[in-house]
Design an enzyme around this catalytic site. Structure first.
Site, PDB file in Angstrom:
ATOM      1  N   TYR A  24     -59.488 -51.550   4.642  1.00 38.15           N
ATOM      2  CA  TYR A  24     -59.951 -50.865   3.437  1.00 38.15           C
ATOM      3  C   TYR A  24     -61.372 -50.328   3.635  1.00 38.15           C
ATOM      4  O   TYR A  24     -61.694 -49.229   3.186  1.00 38.15           O
ATOM      5  CB  TYR A  24     -59.900 -51.822   2.239  1.00 38.15           C
ATOM      6  CG  TYR A  24     -60.467 -51.259   0.964  1.00 38.15           C
ATOM      7  CD1 TYR A  24     -59.740 -50.338   0.204  1.00 38.15           C
ATOM      8  CD2 TYR A  24     -61.725 -51.647   0.493  1.00 38.15           C
ATOM      9  CE1 TYR A  24     -60.256 -49.815  -0.976  1.00 38.15           C
ATOM     10  CE2 TYR A  24     -62.246 -51.128  -0.684  1.00 38.15           C
ATOM     11  CZ  TYR A  24     -61.505 -50.216  -1.413  1.00 38.15           C
ATOM     12  OH  TYR A  24     -62.015 -49.697  -2.579  1.00 38.15           O
ATOM     13  N   GLU A  81     -69.845 -64.424   0.753  1.00 34.79           N
ATOM     14  CA  GLU A  81     -69.572 -63.599   1.930  1.00 34.79           C
ATOM     15  C   GLU A  81     -68.477 -62.586   1.630  1.00 34.79           C
ATOM     16  O   GLU A  81     -68.604 -61.418   1.965  1.00 34.79           O
ATOM     17  CB  GLU A  81     -69.184 -64.482   3.121  1.00 34.79           C
ATOM     18  CG  GLU A  81     -68.837 -63.718   4.373  1.00 34.79           C
ATOM     19  CD  GLU A  81     -69.998 -62.902   4.940  1.00 34.79           C
ATOM     20  OE1 GLU A  81     -69.707 -61.917   5.648  1.00 34.79           O
ATOM     21  OE2 GLU A  81     -71.176 -63.215   4.702  1.00 34.79           O
ATOM     22  N   ILE A  83     -65.171 -61.719  -1.356  1.00 37.14           N
ATOM     23  CA  ILE A  83     -64.187 -61.966  -2.395  1.00 37.14           C
ATOM     24  C   ILE A  83     -63.122 -60.904  -2.157  1.00 37.14           C
ATOM     25  O   ILE A  83     -63.418 -59.708  -2.166  1.00 37.14           O
ATOM     26  CB  ILE A  83     -64.786 -61.934  -3.811  1.00 37.14           C
ATOM     27  CG1 ILE A  83     -63.734 -62.317  -4.851  1.00 37.14           C
ATOM     28  CG2 ILE A  83     -65.442 -60.618  -4.118  1.00 37.14           C
ATOM     29  CD1 ILE A  83     -64.314 -62.625  -6.220  1.00 37.14           C
ATOM     30  N   VAL A  85     -59.029 -59.680  -2.819  1.00 34.78           N
ATOM     31  CA  VAL A  85     -57.741 -59.753  -3.508  1.00 34.78           C
ATOM     32  C   VAL A  85     -56.857 -58.696  -2.866  1.00 34.78           C
ATOM     33  O   VAL A  85     -57.309 -57.573  -2.628  1.00 34.78           O
ATOM     34  CB  VAL A  85     -57.885 -59.505  -5.026  1.00 34.78           C
ATOM     35  CG1 VAL A  85     -56.524 -59.444  -5.700  1.00 34.78           C
ATOM     36  CG2 VAL A  85     -58.767 -60.580  -5.664  1.00 34.78           C
ATOM     37  N   GLY A  91     -56.583 -55.843 -10.099  1.00 37.04           N
ATOM     38  CA  GLY A  91     -56.452 -55.456 -11.502  1.00 37.04           C
ATOM     39  C   GLY A  91     -55.655 -56.434 -12.336  1.00 37.04           C
ATOM     40  O   GLY A  91     -55.387 -56.184 -13.504  1.00 37.04           O
ATOM     41  N   GLY A  93     -56.608 -59.790 -12.664  1.00 43.06           N
ATOM     42  CA  GLY A  93     -57.454 -60.894 -13.091  1.00 43.06           C
ATOM     43  C   GLY A  93     -57.778 -61.930 -12.027  1.00 43.06           C
ATOM     44  O   GLY A  93     -58.530 -62.874 -12.299  1.00 43.06           O
ATOM     45  N   GLY A  95     -59.578 -61.591  -9.204  1.00 41.06           N
ATOM     46  CA  GLY A  95     -60.986 -61.490  -8.832  1.00 41.06           C
ATOM     47  C   GLY A  95     -61.882 -62.126  -9.882  1.00 41.06           C
ATOM     48  O   GLY A  95     -62.837 -62.839  -9.543  1.00 41.06           O
ATOM     49  N   ASN A 122     -68.100 -48.366  -2.628  1.00 38.01           N
ATOM     50  CA  ASN A 122     -66.994 -49.148  -3.177  1.00 38.01           C
ATOM     51  C   ASN A 122     -67.127 -49.242  -4.702  1.00 38.01           C
ATOM     52  O   ASN A 122     -67.472 -50.286  -5.256  1.00 38.01           O
ATOM     53  CB  ASN A 122     -66.957 -50.530  -2.525  1.00 38.01           C
ATOM     54  CG  ASN A 122     -65.674 -51.278  -2.823  1.00 38.01           C
ATOM     55  OD1 ASN A 122     -64.949 -50.940  -3.746  1.00 38.01           O
ATOM     56  ND2 ASN A 122     -65.416 -52.309  -2.039  1.00 38.01           N
ATOM     57  N   TYR A 129     -68.510 -55.882 -10.521  1.00 37.76           N
ATOM     58  CA  TYR A 129     -69.729 -56.699 -10.572  1.00 37.76           C
ATOM     59  C   TYR A 129     -70.608 -56.343 -11.771  1.00 37.76           C
ATOM     60  O   TYR A 129     -71.293 -57.203 -12.317  1.00 37.76           O
ATOM     61  CB  TYR A 129     -70.519 -56.564  -9.271  1.00 37.76           C
ATOM     62  CG  TYR A 129     -69.782 -57.084  -8.066  1.00 37.76           C
ATOM     63  CD1 TYR A 129     -69.099 -58.301  -8.100  1.00 37.76           C
ATOM     64  CD2 TYR A 129     -69.754 -56.363  -6.877  1.00 37.76           C
ATOM     65  CE1 TYR A 129     -68.419 -58.785  -6.996  1.00 37.76           C
ATOM     66  CE2 TYR A 129     -69.075 -56.840  -5.764  1.00 37.76           C
ATOM     67  CZ  TYR A 129     -68.418 -58.046  -5.829  1.00 37.76           C
ATOM     68  OH  TYR A 129     -67.745 -58.522  -4.740  1.00 37.76           O
TER      69      TYR A 129
END
Length: 150
Positions: A24, A81, A83, A85, A91, A93, A95, A122, A129
């Site tokens: 990604y 470091e 996170i 998903v 989308g 929940g 995360g 990103n 965040y």
């Protein structure tokens, strides 16, 4: 969905998700850690990282990995470091639950905060965040030195 602490048996799946993230972020060749080194670093005699995993129907679909960073100005801080998903589960929940659990962990361990990095392009992560009122600090430049071990 269930949330739990990662175990050594999760490491192969965590590396799969790390490789998915590297794809990604357009840097798949940057993942050079071996499964043995990764597992030993988290579950050997002197662990340097800890993680929580999010499972859906018994399959790890996300995780958050952190270590302890020390600030001479603030004291012990959690360094997030990664996170991660899976694309298919974003989308939904996971995360949010992972980050909420990290915040709990930081409070339980009396850390003075949580620090992490996010790529400037990103936007989905940045917007995620921002929901936590995270401070984005453009003043600091990231630096690193690569060490080649035999």
């Amino acid at each position: 969905m269930s949330l739990r602490r990662a175990t050594a048996t999760d490491c192969p799946r965590l590396l799969e998700l790390i490789r998915e993230l590297a794809e990604y972020e357009k840097a798949p060749e940057e993942v050079t850690v071996t499964l043995e080194h990764f597992t030993n670093s988290g579950f050997g005699p002197n662990p340097v990282w800890w993680a929580f995993v999010a499972e859906v129907d018994g399959i790890v679909q996300g995780f958050a990995l952190y270590y302890i960073r020390y600030s001479t100005w603030k004291g012990q801080r959690m360094y997030l470091e990664d996170i991660i998903v899976t694309d298919a589960m974003r989308g939904k929940g996971l995360g949010k639950q992972l980050l909420d659990r990290l915040i709990e962990e930081a409070k339980e361990k009396n850390f003075c905060g949580i620090t992490w990095q996010v790529l400037e392009w990103n936007e989905p992560a940045i917007n995620f965040y921002k929901k936590y009122n995270a401070k984005m600090d453009p003043e600091w430049i990231n630096c690193s030195i690569e060490i080649k071990n035999p």
